[in-house]
Design an enzyme around this catalytic site. Structure first.
Site, PDB file in Angstrom:
ATOM      1  N   CYS A  82      -4.975   2.673 -11.936  1.00  0.00           N
ATOM      2  CA  CYS A  82      -4.248   3.648 -11.119  1.00  0.00           C
ATOM      3  C   CYS A  82      -4.337   5.058 -11.695  1.00  0.00           C
ATOM      4  O   CYS A  82      -4.037   6.032 -11.008  1.00  0.00           O
ATOM      5  CB  CYS A  82      -2.792   3.235 -10.985  1.00  0.00           C
ATOM      6  SG  CYS A  82      -2.607   1.514 -10.520  1.00  0.00           S
ATOM      7  N   CYS A 111       7.135  -1.256  -1.887  1.00  0.00           N
ATOM      8  CA  CYS A 111       5.865  -1.447  -2.589  1.00  0.00           C
ATOM      9  C   CYS A 111       4.818  -0.577  -1.901  1.00  0.00           C
ATOM     10  O   CYS A 111       4.735  -0.577  -0.671  1.00  0.00           O
ATOM     11  CB  CYS A 111       5.411  -2.903  -2.509  1.00  0.00           C
ATOM     12  SG  CYS A 111       6.659  -4.084  -3.056  1.00  0.00           S
ATOM     13  N   HIS A 157      -1.929   4.333  -1.805  1.00  0.00           N
ATOM     14  CA  HIS A 157      -2.387   4.353  -3.197  1.00  0.00           C
ATOM     15  C   HIS A 157      -3.809   3.803  -3.343  1.00  0.00           C
ATOM     16  O   HIS A 157      -4.001   2.676  -3.790  1.00  0.00           O
ATOM     17  CB  HIS A 157      -1.397   3.555  -4.049  1.00  0.00           C
ATOM     18  CG  HIS A 157      -1.717   3.533  -5.511  1.00  0.00           C
ATOM     19  ND1 HIS A 157      -2.404   4.549  -6.154  1.00  0.00           N
ATOM     20  CD2 HIS A 157      -1.449   2.598  -6.470  1.00  0.00           C
ATOM     21  CE1 HIS A 157      -2.542   4.233  -7.429  1.00  0.00           C
ATOM     22  NE2 HIS A 157      -1.991   3.065  -7.647  1.00  0.00           N
TER      23      HIS A 157
END
Ligand SMILES: [Zn+2]
Lengths: 128, 409
Positions: free
Chosen positions: B79, B212, B350
């Site tokens: 990430c 989430c 993301h």
């Protein structure tokens, strides 16, 4: 004479689970607990160890519930347990599954015991 | 070290872009960044890009954008890949090696696997010991929801130690959706009420689905320049990099180190966040209070719990007092300390490699009052300082990257 490959292998091929207990290595130089056991310490690079037995007694550090992919999936509960050594002097964190039916049976600090199971870390609640 | 500025940014729409080629997602971001900077693409001397799934895709995109022959480096750091690429671009210029560099990130999440290390790590060995499937694997056995499991465990510990409520975490998604509804690039642009967040599908207690971040595809690019080049090419709105810091740590309970640093027995937060924040504040000569006075933040809200613990670990409030930050509106766009005005990872999405550069783009656009952020513009008094942060878990431990930006040199 050992082959080059053999001399590079640092895993200890010993069973760590003995019934409802776990055998791990404690570094004699810095006190680091090694689970799974290796031939060296990852904190001080030392190679001198004492064998220490942990369990079955422990307490819940934290917990959660599993995701049910299908409505028919069984709801599971998992988390981290602080497992105590035989002599009560050391503790180590260990992840595993709780043998309970509801999340309401779980609480942080709750006493648990490791169940004898060769493959999985399963914890049962200790009721006082 | 030389001074370095961000001078342009471009972001592709974020969403499920499976049908598109990498080039089709990445090219608009790269070209928009160059156009936003108002420069000739021939000035760009090198490129660093974050991508965990696509091998060589950044090379292809730069070629498709007419930048052939320059050094191009792929960064694979989960990430934090995009932030890490940005940091390398910054170092490239700060060192004097280059004067104009592109930092880019791109991801198509179907190509990403988190099983990046080959089976022998402590983490993976322990994962096998969970009956009925590992809660961390996300697949098979009905064990859990992947990365959510670790953050759920952290959330539960926080609730026990500090009396935090599930509503406090869920309110972070409500705020995220409110900001995301003003972001035309976001995957989720719908508003959600607190009840809707709480009643959503349970992933790992206390995290429901909307707490989430989604598995999103997308790309983001920024152009960086040396101070010499900013002057030479008459860039009128440079945003200066004042601090860059990075750290790593084992995931899970590094109990002893955490206790030593913070006095808290179990880490309901991230020790690395705390340590890297201290490092970046020191380099930028700022402290948490400066962001209340004149700054805003784009941080790694991969889960509601993660944004919550960042409030505390960055020093914006004491450990255990994060609830007031969200419940009293402190972190809203018009609050005392705006956090994730873009909608963050929870609403924008993301795409691992793209997230870091997407955050830098948001900070650049906010500080330059770009039309791109007109609907979610952070008030003037907060535009002096920007804090960017990602938290990556490349298989076993954590990699944190943080940057501080300023309008003033
Ligand atoms: Zn040692």
């Amino acid at each position: 004479m050992r082959s080059i490959q053999e001399s590079l292998i640092t895993r200890l091929k010993v069973p760590t689970k003995i019934g409802n207990k776990i055998k791990v290595k404690k570094c004699n130089n810095c006190g680091n607990i090694r689970n799974p056991p290796r031939t060296y310490c990852n904190r001080c690079q030392g190679t001198d160890f004492t064998e220490v037995t942990f369990g079955p007694k422990g307490e819940i550090i934290t917990y959660s519930s599993s995701y049910k992919r299908k409505a028919t999936d069984k709801q599971r509960f998992f988390g981290q347990v602080r497992l105590f050594s035989d002599n009560g002097k050391d503790s180590m964190g260990l992840g595993g599954t709780f043998d309970v039916e509801s999340i309401d049976e779980l609480d942080i600090g709750q006493k648990v015991e490791l169940v004898a199971d060769d493959r999985y870390n399963i914890f049962k609640i200790v009721r006082e | 070290m030389r001074n370095v500025a961000v001078v342009g940014a471009g972001v592709s729409p974020f969403g499920r872009l499976d049908a598109l080629l990498y080039q089709e997602i990445g090219r608009p971001a790269v070209n928009d960044a160059i156009e936003n900077a108002g420069i000739d693409r021939k000035l760009i001397e090198s490129c660093y890009y974050g991508s965990c799934g696509g091998v060589g895709v950044g090379h292809e995109i730069m070629n498709e954008c007419g930048m052939i022959g320059i050094p191009i480096t792929r960064v694979v750091n989960a990430c934090s890949a995009g932030s890490n690429a940005f940091r390398l671009a910054y170092m490239d210029i700060a060192s004097g090696m280059s004067d104009c560099v592109m930092a880019m990130g791109i991801e198509k999440m179907k190509d990403v696997t988190m099983a990046v290390v080959g089976g022998g790590t402590r983490f993976q060995i322990e994962a096998k010991a969970f009956a009925h499937g590992s809660p961390m694997s996300g697949g098979g056995g009905g064990g859990g929801g992947g990365m959510a499991a670790g953050f759920a465990l952290m959330g539960r510990a926080h609730m026990k130690i500090y009396g935090t409520k599930v509503e406090d975490f869920a309110n972070i998604t409500v705020k995220s959706r409110r900001n995301g509804s003003k972001n035309s690039k976001a995957e989720f642009q719908n508003l959600m009420t607190l009840d809707e967040v709480l009643d959503d599908v349970m992933i790992n207690d206390p995290l429901t689905r909307s707490q989430c971040c989604p598995r999103t595809d997308g790309a983001a690019a920024v152009v960086l320049m040396s101070e010499d080049f900013v002057k030479k090419h008459h860039i009128d709105t440079p945003i200066w990099v004042k601090g860059s810091a990075m750290g790593s740590n084992f995931g899970g309970a590094n109990e002893r180190a955490w206790f030593k640093e913070t006095g808290s027995a179990y880490p309901p937060g991230f020790l690395t966040d705390y340590l890297v924040a201290q490092k970046v504040y020191k380099m930028a000569k700022v402290g948490p209070k400066d962001f209340y006075d004149r700054g805003f933040v784009e941080c790694h809200d991969c889960f509601s719990v993660s944004e919550y613990v960042h409030y505390e670990d960055f020093g914006f409030c004491k450990k255990g007092e994060g609830s007031a930050m969200i419940n009293d509106g402190v972190v809203e766009i018009d609050g005392d300390l705006p956090i994730n005005p873009s909608g963050g990872l929870l609403s924008v999405g993301h795409p691992l490699g793209a997230t870091g550069t997407r955050q830098v783009a948001e900070i650049f656009w906010q500080m330059t009052k770009d039309k791109e952020v007109a609907k979610r513009q952070v008030p003037d008094k907060h535009l002096d300082l920007g804090l960017q942060h990602t938290l990556g878990s490349p298989g076993i431990g954590f990699t944190n990257v943080m940057h501080v930006f300023s309008r003033d040199l």
